[in-house]
Motif scaffolding. Structure first.
Motif, PDB file in Angstrom:
ATOM      1  N   ARG A  80       0.842  -1.197   0.000  1.00 47.09           N
ATOM      2  CA  ARG A  80       0.000   0.000   0.000  1.00 47.09           C
ATOM      3  C   ARG A  80       0.881   1.253   0.000  1.00 47.09           C
ATOM      4  N   GLY A  81       0.443   2.232  -0.753  1.00 45.87           N
ATOM      5  CA  GLY A  81       1.162   3.507  -0.780  1.00 45.87           C
ATOM      6  C   GLY A  81       2.217   3.609  -1.848  1.00 45.87           C
ATOM      7  N   GLU A  82       2.643   2.488  -2.435  1.00 48.26           N
ATOM      8  CA  GLU A  82       3.662   2.529  -3.480  1.00 48.26           C
ATOM      9  C   GLU A  82       3.062   3.030  -4.789  1.00 48.26           C
ATOM     10  N   VAL A  83       3.867   3.760  -5.543  1.00 51.09           N
ATOM     11  CA  VAL A  83       3.489   4.160  -6.896  1.00 51.09           C
ATOM     12  C   VAL A  83       4.014   3.089  -7.839  1.00 51.09           C
ATOM     13  N   ILE A  84       3.121   2.467  -8.601  1.00 52.44           N
ATOM     14  CA  ILE A  84       3.521   1.333  -9.436  1.00 52.44           C
ATOM     15  C   ILE A  84       3.172   1.582 -10.904  1.00 52.44           C
ATOM     16  N   VAL A  85       3.917   0.927 -11.770  1.00 47.92           N
ATOM     17  CA  VAL A  85       3.606   0.869 -13.194  1.00 47.92           C
ATOM     18  C   VAL A  85       3.062  -0.526 -13.476  1.00 47.92           C
ATOM     19  N   PHE A  86       1.981  -0.597 -14.236  1.00 52.21           N
ATOM     20  CA  PHE A  86       1.378  -1.899 -14.532  1.00 52.21           C
ATOM     21  C   PHE A  86       0.837  -1.905 -15.961  1.00 52.21           C
ATOM     22  N   HIS A  87       0.784  -3.110 -16.534  1.00 52.69           N
ATOM     23  CA  HIS A  87       0.219  -3.277 -17.860  1.00 52.69           C
ATOM     24  C   HIS A  87      -1.288  -3.044 -17.807  1.00 52.69           C
ATOM     25  N   THR A  95       0.928   7.442   6.285  1.00 54.91           N
ATOM     26  CA  THR A  95      -0.417   6.988   6.635  1.00 54.91           C
ATOM     27  C   THR A  95      -0.607   5.498   6.392  1.00 54.91           C
ATOM     28  N   PHE A  96       0.168   4.927   5.469  1.00 53.11           N
ATOM     29  CA  PHE A  96       0.017   3.503   5.155  1.00 53.11           C
ATOM     30  C   PHE A  96       0.751   2.611   6.153  1.00 53.11           C
ATOM     31  N   GLY A  97       1.461   3.201   7.086  1.00 57.98           N
ATOM     32  CA  GLY A  97       2.138   2.420   8.111  1.00 57.98           C
ATOM     33  C   GLY A  97       1.439   2.460   9.455  1.00 57.98           C
ATOM     34  N   ARG A  98       0.215   2.994   9.476  1.00 54.48           N
ATOM     35  CA  ARG A  98      -0.516   3.109  10.738  1.00 54.48           C
ATOM     36  C   ARG A  98      -0.867   1.742  11.319  1.00 54.48           C
ATOM     37  N   PRO A  99      -0.748   1.566  12.627  1.00 55.61           N
ATOM     38  CA  PRO A  99      -1.134   0.293  13.253  1.00 55.61           C
ATOM     39  C   PRO A  99      -2.608  -0.005  13.010  1.00 55.61           C
ATOM     40  N   GLY A 100      -2.918  -1.268  12.764  1.00 56.83           N
ATOM     41  CA  GLY A 100      -4.298  -1.689  12.590  1.00 56.83           C
ATOM     42  C   GLY A 100      -4.837  -1.539  11.187  1.00 56.83           C
ATOM     43  N   LEU A 101      -4.030  -0.962  10.265  1.00 57.35           N
ATOM     44  CA  LEU A 101      -4.507  -0.785   8.897  1.00 57.35           C
ATOM     45  C   LEU A 101      -4.587  -2.115   8.158  1.00 57.35           C
ATOM     46  N   SER A 102      -3.641  -3.008   8.428  1.00 60.26           N
ATOM     47  CA  SER A 102      -3.510  -4.230   7.635  1.00 60.26           C
ATOM     48  C   SER A 102      -4.570  -5.258   7.991  1.00 60.26           C
TER      49      SER A 102
END
Length: 288
Positions: free
Chosen positions: A90-97, A240-247
């Motif tokens: 979560r939070g990563e900027v990715i390139v995808f087909h 924000t993507f490293g907040r406890p309880g998000l996963s």
């Protein structure tokens, strides 16, 4: 005039040693020109290997990731890590087909022969690949939700998203922008940072996967804005993507991670894997 060479007087005869040096220099020059074609071939092969397995440059064609990325930015994408089994976070900027005709209405590029060749070996962004760039909001097993103008919620936790384009709301109030979805296993829910200008997962819920992107279609993570030089910057994961309880379903690191210790690029990537303190990014890349 001829004089004896042992008398200390000057001689008009050429020095054998100078003659030898001249022959050596000419031989070196000839050797270089003979080897130049081989050097060029080796360089091209290395460029192709790097493009295929390590890094590839991509051009940002639209404003859908503003202000993180601007149209015309060039980003470097890490293609090595997925080879070891790592999945996007979560939070990563990715390139995808293009997963299912997202770009069907986009005009096709018409690169010339030189652009095709340079794009093939990775010396410039490929002009004819059907790729997109977005931010990962949810991974397989996550529940992602938008109500009203936001905030976006992941597994019931509201995201703090300072990277969203100024003046935009985190959620759009049109019908596609109001949703609650559970991301299928092996898929990703992606959204653009320019929320009211991004045809992302929200607008493809009628397609296979309900708008989510299969992990197998991911090219890699965008690590660095490399061009223009005045925008040189990395692309960290917002705090924000490293907040406890998000996963609800955490992506696991590859078991072969120890084998990558000798690769500087991957070491650098893994050091930055942990989410950094939330801050406003200064650059970004994408297609619609």
């Amino acid at each position: 005039m001829t004089v004896g060479t042992e008398s200390g007087q000057e001689s008009d005869a050429p020095d054998a040693r100078d003659s030898g040096r001249g022959r050596a220099t000419r031989g070196t020059q000839r050797s270089f020109w003979k080897e130049l074609p081989l050097l060029v071939v080796v360089a091209l092969v290395l460029a192709l290997v790097i493009k295929t397995f390590l890094l590839q440059a991509f051009s940002i064609p639209s404003d859908s990731m503003q202000n993180t990325l601007q149209t015309g930015d060039r980003v470097l994408v890490d293609k090595l890590t997925p080879w070891f089994g790592a999945e996007p976070h979560r939070g990563e900027v990715i390139v995808f087909h293009d997963p299912d005709g997202w770009l069907a209405d986009e005009p096709a590029a018409t690169p010339n022969v030189v652009q095709k060749g340079l794009g093939f070996i990775g010396l410039m962004p490929s002009a004819n690949e059907k790729d997109l760039i977005k931010r990962v909001i949810g991974v397989g097993g996550d529940t992602v939700e938008c109500k009203g103008t936001g905030p976006v919620k992941v597994n019931g936790k509201a995201l703090d998203e300072p990277y969203v384009f100024p003046g935009n709301t985190a959620c759009s109030t049109d019908p596609q922008g109001q949703f609650k979805v559970k991301v299928p296993k092996g898929h990703l829910w992606v959204m653009g940072d320019h929320r009211q200008y991004s045809a992302d997962s929200r607008y493809h819920q009628d397609k296979k996967g309900g708008g989510s992107v299969p992990v197998k279609d991911v090219v890699g993570r965008a690590e660095v804005i490399a061009w223009p030089l005045d925008r040189l910057n990395n692309l960290p994961v917002p705090g924000t993507f490293g907040r406890p309880g998000l996963s609800a379903a955490a992506a696991s690191a590859p078991g072969a991670a120890g084998l990558m210790g000798a690769v500087p690029l991957v070491l650098w990537r893994r050091r930055r894997r942990a989410p950094l303190p939330t801050r406003q990014p200064s650059d970004t890349p994408d297609a619609p």
